[in-house]
Scaffold this motif. Structure first.
Motif, PDB file in Angstrom:
ATOM      1  N   PHE A   1     -15.156  24.087 -14.104  1.00  0.00           N
ATOM      2  CA  PHE A   1     -16.476  23.546 -13.780  1.00  0.00           C
ATOM      3  C   PHE A   1     -17.344  23.460 -15.035  1.00  0.00           C
ATOM      4  O   PHE A   1     -17.998  22.454 -15.287  1.00  0.00           O
ATOM      5  CB  PHE A   1     -17.137  24.437 -12.725  1.00  0.00           C
ATOM      6  N   GLY A   2     -17.326  24.541 -15.848  1.00  0.00           N
ATOM      7  CA  GLY A   2     -18.119  24.534 -17.080  1.00  0.00           C
ATOM      8  C   GLY A   2     -17.683  23.450 -18.039  1.00  0.00           C
ATOM      9  O   GLY A   2     -18.519  22.756 -18.643  1.00  0.00           O
ATOM     10  N   GLU A   3     -16.362  23.252 -18.190  1.00  0.00           N
ATOM     11  CA  GLU A   3     -15.865  22.217 -19.096  1.00  0.00           C
ATOM     12  C   GLU A   3     -16.196  20.819 -18.564  1.00  0.00           C
ATOM     13  O   GLU A   3     -16.501  19.903 -19.331  1.00  0.00           O
ATOM     14  CB  GLU A   3     -14.355  22.376 -19.274  1.00  0.00           C
ATOM     15  N   PHE A   4     -16.142  20.680 -17.243  1.00  0.00           N
ATOM     16  CA  PHE A   4     -16.472  19.388 -16.633  1.00  0.00           C
ATOM     17  C   PHE A   4     -17.927  19.013 -16.916  1.00  0.00           C
ATOM     18  O   PHE A   4     -18.236  17.861 -17.252  1.00  0.00           O
ATOM     19  CB  PHE A   4     -16.215  19.467 -15.126  1.00  0.00           C
ATOM     20  N   ILE A   5     -18.830  19.991 -16.779  1.00  0.00           N
ATOM     21  CA  ILE A   5     -20.251  19.733 -17.034  1.00  0.00           C
ATOM     22  C   ILE A   5     -20.474  19.352 -18.499  1.00  0.00           C
ATOM     23  O   ILE A   5     -21.249  18.443 -18.817  1.00  0.00           O
ATOM     24  CB  ILE A   5     -21.094  20.965 -16.656  1.00  0.00           C
ATOM     25  N   LYS A   6     -19.773  20.032 -19.422  1.00  0.00           N
ATOM     26  CA  LYS A   6     -19.926  19.732 -20.846  1.00  0.00           C
ATOM     27  C   LYS A   6     -19.496  18.304 -21.165  1.00  0.00           C
ATOM     28  O   LYS A   6     -20.049  17.662 -22.060  1.00  0.00           O
ATOM     29  CB  LYS A   6     -19.110  20.714 -21.680  1.00  0.00           C
ATOM     30  N   GLN A   7     -18.501  17.797 -20.441  1.00  0.00           N
ATOM     31  CA  GLN A   7     -17.988  16.454 -20.702  1.00  0.00           C
ATOM     32  C   GLN A   7     -18.883  15.361 -20.122  1.00  0.00           C
ATOM     33  O   GLN A   7     -18.751  14.198 -20.496  1.00  0.00           O
ATOM     34  CB  GLN A   7     -16.572  16.320 -20.138  1.00  0.00           C
ATOM     35  N   CYS A   8     -19.760  15.722 -19.197  1.00  0.00           N
ATOM     36  CA  CYS A   8     -20.652  14.732 -18.584  1.00  0.00           C
ATOM     37  C   CYS A   8     -21.821  14.434 -19.532  1.00  0.00           C
ATOM     38  O   CYS A   8     -22.279  15.300 -20.286  1.00  0.00           O
ATOM     39  CB  CYS A   8     -21.184  15.242 -17.244  1.00  0.00           C
ATOM     40  N   SER A   9     -22.309  13.220 -19.481  1.00  0.00           N
ATOM     41  CA  SER A   9     -23.435  12.833 -20.321  1.00  0.00           C
ATOM     42  C   SER A   9     -24.731  13.445 -19.793  1.00  0.00           C
ATOM     43  O   SER A   9     -24.806  13.900 -18.648  1.00  0.00           O
ATOM     44  CB  SER A   9     -23.558  11.308 -20.358  1.00  0.00           C
TER      45      SER A   9
ATOM     46  N   ASP B   1     -27.416  12.078 -18.901  1.00  0.00           N
ATOM     47  CA  ASP B   1     -28.089  11.331 -17.833  1.00  0.00           C
ATOM     48  C   ASP B   1     -27.266  11.280 -16.545  1.00  0.00           C
ATOM     49  O   ASP B   1     -27.547  10.480 -15.658  1.00  0.00           O
ATOM     50  CB  ASP B   1     -28.395   9.902 -18.309  1.00  0.00           C
ATOM     51  N   THR B   2     -26.256  12.146 -16.447  1.00  0.00           N
ATOM     52  CA  THR B   2     -25.447  12.172 -15.227  1.00  0.00           C
ATOM     53  C   THR B   2     -26.258  12.724 -14.059  1.00  0.00           C
ATOM     54  O   THR B   2     -26.941  13.737 -14.183  1.00  0.00           O
ATOM     55  CB  THR B   2     -24.187  13.035 -15.431  1.00  0.00           C
ATOM     56  N   MET B   3     -26.183  12.036 -12.946  1.00  0.00           N
ATOM     57  CA  MET B   3     -26.859  12.485 -11.723  1.00  0.00           C
ATOM     58  C   MET B   3     -25.881  13.339 -10.917  1.00  0.00           C
ATOM     59  O   MET B   3     -24.795  12.889 -10.561  1.00  0.00           O
ATOM     60  CB  MET B   3     -27.313  11.286 -10.894  1.00  0.00           C
ATOM     61  N   PHE B   4     -26.279  14.573 -10.630  1.00  0.00           N
ATOM     62  CA  PHE B   4     -25.420  15.479  -9.863  1.00  0.00           C
ATOM     63  C   PHE B   4     -26.009  15.734  -8.474  1.00  0.00           C
ATOM     64  O   PHE B   4     -27.227  15.738  -8.291  1.00  0.00           O
ATOM     65  CB  PHE B   4     -25.285  16.834 -10.575  1.00  0.00           C
TER      66      PHE B   4
ATOM     67  N   ALA C   1     -14.980  14.414  -5.019  1.00  0.00           N
ATOM     68  CA  ALA C   1     -15.833  15.400  -5.675  1.00  0.00           C
ATOM     69  C   ALA C   1     -14.991  16.400  -6.456  1.00  0.00           C
ATOM     70  O   ALA C   1     -13.777  16.500  -6.268  1.00  0.00           O
ATOM     71  CB  ALA C   1     -16.686  16.134  -4.636  1.00  0.00           C
ATOM     72  N   LEU C   2     -15.659  17.137  -7.336  1.00  0.00           N
ATOM     73  CA  LEU C   2     -15.040  18.283  -7.989  1.00  0.00           C
ATOM     74  C   LEU C   2     -15.308  19.487  -7.092  1.00  0.00           C
ATOM     75  O   LEU C   2     -16.444  19.940  -6.957  1.00  0.00           O
ATOM     76  CB  LEU C   2     -15.637  18.515  -9.380  1.00  0.00           C
ATOM     77  N   ASN C   3     -14.245  19.996  -6.458  1.00  0.00           N
ATOM     78  CA  ASN C   3     -14.378  21.126  -5.555  1.00  0.00           C
ATOM     79  C   ASN C   3     -14.005  22.393  -6.311  1.00  0.00           C
ATOM     80  O   ASN C   3     -12.909  22.515  -6.857  1.00  0.00           O
ATOM     81  CB  ASN C   3     -13.460  20.942  -4.345  1.00  0.00           C
TER      82      ASN C   3
ATOM     83  N   THR D   1     -20.993  13.346  -8.465  1.00  0.00           N
ATOM     84  CA  THR D   1     -21.678  12.714  -9.586  1.00  0.00           C
ATOM     85  C   THR D   1     -22.113  11.309  -9.202  1.00  0.00           C
ATOM     86  O   THR D   1     -21.501  10.657  -8.353  1.00  0.00           O
ATOM     87  CB  THR D   1     -20.759  12.655 -10.821  1.00  0.00           C
ATOM     88  N   GLY D   2     -23.164  10.840  -9.882  1.00  0.00           N
ATOM     89  CA  GLY D   2     -23.701   9.519  -9.583  1.00  0.00           C
ATOM     90  C   GLY D   2     -24.679   9.579  -8.418  1.00  0.00           C
ATOM     91  O   GLY D   2     -24.864  10.601  -7.755  1.00  0.00           O
ATOM     92  N   LYS D   3     -25.311   8.443  -8.165  1.00  0.00           N
ATOM     93  CA  LYS D   3     -26.248   8.380  -7.044  1.00  0.00           C
ATOM     94  C   LYS D   3     -25.484   8.385  -5.728  1.00  0.00           C
ATOM     95  O   LYS D   3     -24.453   7.749  -5.589  1.00  0.00           O
ATOM     96  CB  LYS D   3     -27.108   7.118  -7.147  1.00  0.00           C
TER      97      LYS D   3
END
Length: 462
Positions: free
Chosen positions: A307-315, A317-320, A360-362, A375-377
């Motif tokens: 989960f932490g690595e996934f968040i780091k890879q997101c830009s 302006d990513t909407m969660f 989703a990332l579960n 992620t995204g709207k």
């Protein structure tokens, strides 16, 4: 020439095997240490969450008695006595966990029915000179918090490090709290480390056996290929050096050369095919280790690290959109039917979760806590319909098993509607929404909003 080439080939293969063995052993040791650090952090975090949750449970018991007083069913003195008796008899963690109540002036109200009850403790100090009762009171008055001090276990005299969480019940000016001795975490860490070491020893033994067999194979190949032309040997040597350096994926030129060698009917062709198979197995094992490091062993869902690595890879302006999930009465299932039944409940939840939220990332955050990351709207109505469907389907499956039919699930949703919200803020909001769902009777979900936050503040007002 044949002897020289043979000796060179044997020397290079032996060096490569030694490097592979050393790198693998070193990597296994480093990974073991990292996993132990992560495990301890998870244990400490879970302990903090348990203490906070258990304290809220005791606080809720006192709140229930207070509400009875406000309805005129009992006097204030009766309500306070009833609350103290109930909290005094509350236990968790197989009876080892208990609660204390002190007034905000340091007079003890509840402490296992001991002689300390009714006596002032404000000036109590631990062996290191900390006024821990004062610190507990201060943390409670600030909205709840943790204190660390030295305190003996019941029936013993030797002070041990203890972590304590306290919160205040304003109407009675009570400070309610519970704690855990750190040595409980230390014992679990030692047990896990022992298991890790045993697994690592087995892994190293298998690896060394494989390396010895591979080296024997390379020696035989060197004897048969010593009289061949230098070019094929140079190609094979180059590839072995790359393997020794951990380069498992070949470039186009090397791959073409190795394919050409693998078509030969002589010993060089056999060596090339063996190296290709070894490369494939090493790459497969590397991917397997990476997957194990990023996924929960029991459920197969992403773990906290992934989960932490996934968040780091997101830009930025990513909407969660986050959905925090927690099983209700899970501890009751573990206590009554054992951890195997509890594990089965977690596996069922994971499978239903993947069916309802395949996009989703579960994540299994730890214990019976899960997180769905979208992620995204998103369309709120669609998300909540899917969540309701998930909750219905999960409870339907649980009701088919007598050991699981007491389980329900609570959820909290946090949206980022108009603009990106920092992930830590969003996680805090989803946790607050989850807590609201728990407070509203469980087996439901709540969506974080200012109204929800205001309602919580109003509830906490004296």
């Amino acid at each position: 020439m044949q002897s020289r080439l043979t000796m060179i080939f044997i020397g290079i293969s032996l060096l490569t095997m030694l490097i592979l063995g050393a790198v693998s052993v070193y990597g296994a040791v480093q990974e073991n240490q990292r996993m132990m650090r992560e495990f301890r952090k998870d244990m400490e975090k879970n302990a903090e969450l348990q203490l906070e949750w258990q304290t809220h449970s005791a606080w809720s018991v006192v709140e229930t008695c207070y509400q009875a007083q406000m309805r005129g069913e009992v006097t204030q003195e009766q309500a306070m006595q009833r609350a103290a008796d109930l909290v005094r008899n509350m236990r968790y963690d197989n009876g080892q966990g208990y609660f204390t109540i002190d007034t905000d002036e340091g007079v003890n109200v509840v402490l296992l029915g001991t002689e300390a009850e009714g006596k002032p403790r404000l000036e109590f100090q631990d062996p290191e000179g900390r006024y821990f009762i004062r610190e507990m009171i201060n943390q409670a008055k600030e909205g709840g918090g943790f204190s660390e001090f030295m305190f003996p276990k019941p029936g013993t005299e030797k002070p041990l490090p203890k972590l304590y969480y306290t919160m205040e019940f304003f109407p009675y000016h009570w400070v309610i709290g519970t704690g855990i001795w750190i040595d409980q975490i230390d014992r679990r860490v030692v047990m896990r480390e022992k298991a890790f070491m045993e697994n690592m020893k087995e892994h190293v033994a298998r690896m060394l056996t494989g390396l010895v067999l591979l080296e024997a194979l390379f020696v035989l190949l060197a004897v048969y290929t010593g009289g061949k032309l230098a070019y094929p040997i140079q190609v094979a040597t180059k590839r072995m050096k790359e393997l020794g350096e951990g380069v498992l994926k070949m470039d186009e030129q090397t791959e073409a050369q190795m394919q050409e060698l693998s078509k030969r009917d002589d010993e060089l062709g056999a060596m090339s095919r063996a190296m290709s198979e070894m490369n494939k197995n090493l790459y497969k094992n590397q991917m397997l280790i990476l997957s194990m490091a990023q996924h929960d062993v029991l459920t197969g869902l992403a773990n906290r690290r992934h989960f932490g690595e996934f968040i780091k890879q997101c830009s930025a302006d990513t909407m969660f959109t986050l959905i925090s999930l927690d099983l209700d009465h899970f501890k009751e299932v573990n206590d009554n039917f054992g951890h195997q039944t509890g594990d089965a409940a977690l596996l069922i939840l994971a499978e239903v979760l993947k069916l309802q939220f395949p996009d989703a990332l579960n994540v299994r955050m730890g214990g019976d806590e899960f997180l769905v990351v979208l992620t995204g709207k998103v369309q709120r109505e669609s998300v909540e319909e899917r969540l309701e469907s998930f909750m219905r389907q999960l409870i339907s499956v649980y009701h088919q098993d007598p050991g699981l039919n007491c389980l329900t699930v609570s959820a909290g949703i946090a949206y980022a509607d108009d603009q990106p919200v920092p992930i830590d803020v969003l996680m805090n909001r989803s946790d607050r929404a989850l807590y609201a769902a728990k407070s509203d009777g469980r087996s439901c979900y709540r969506v974080y909003s200012e109204e929800l936050e205001n309602r919580k503040k109003e509830k906490n007002k004296p």
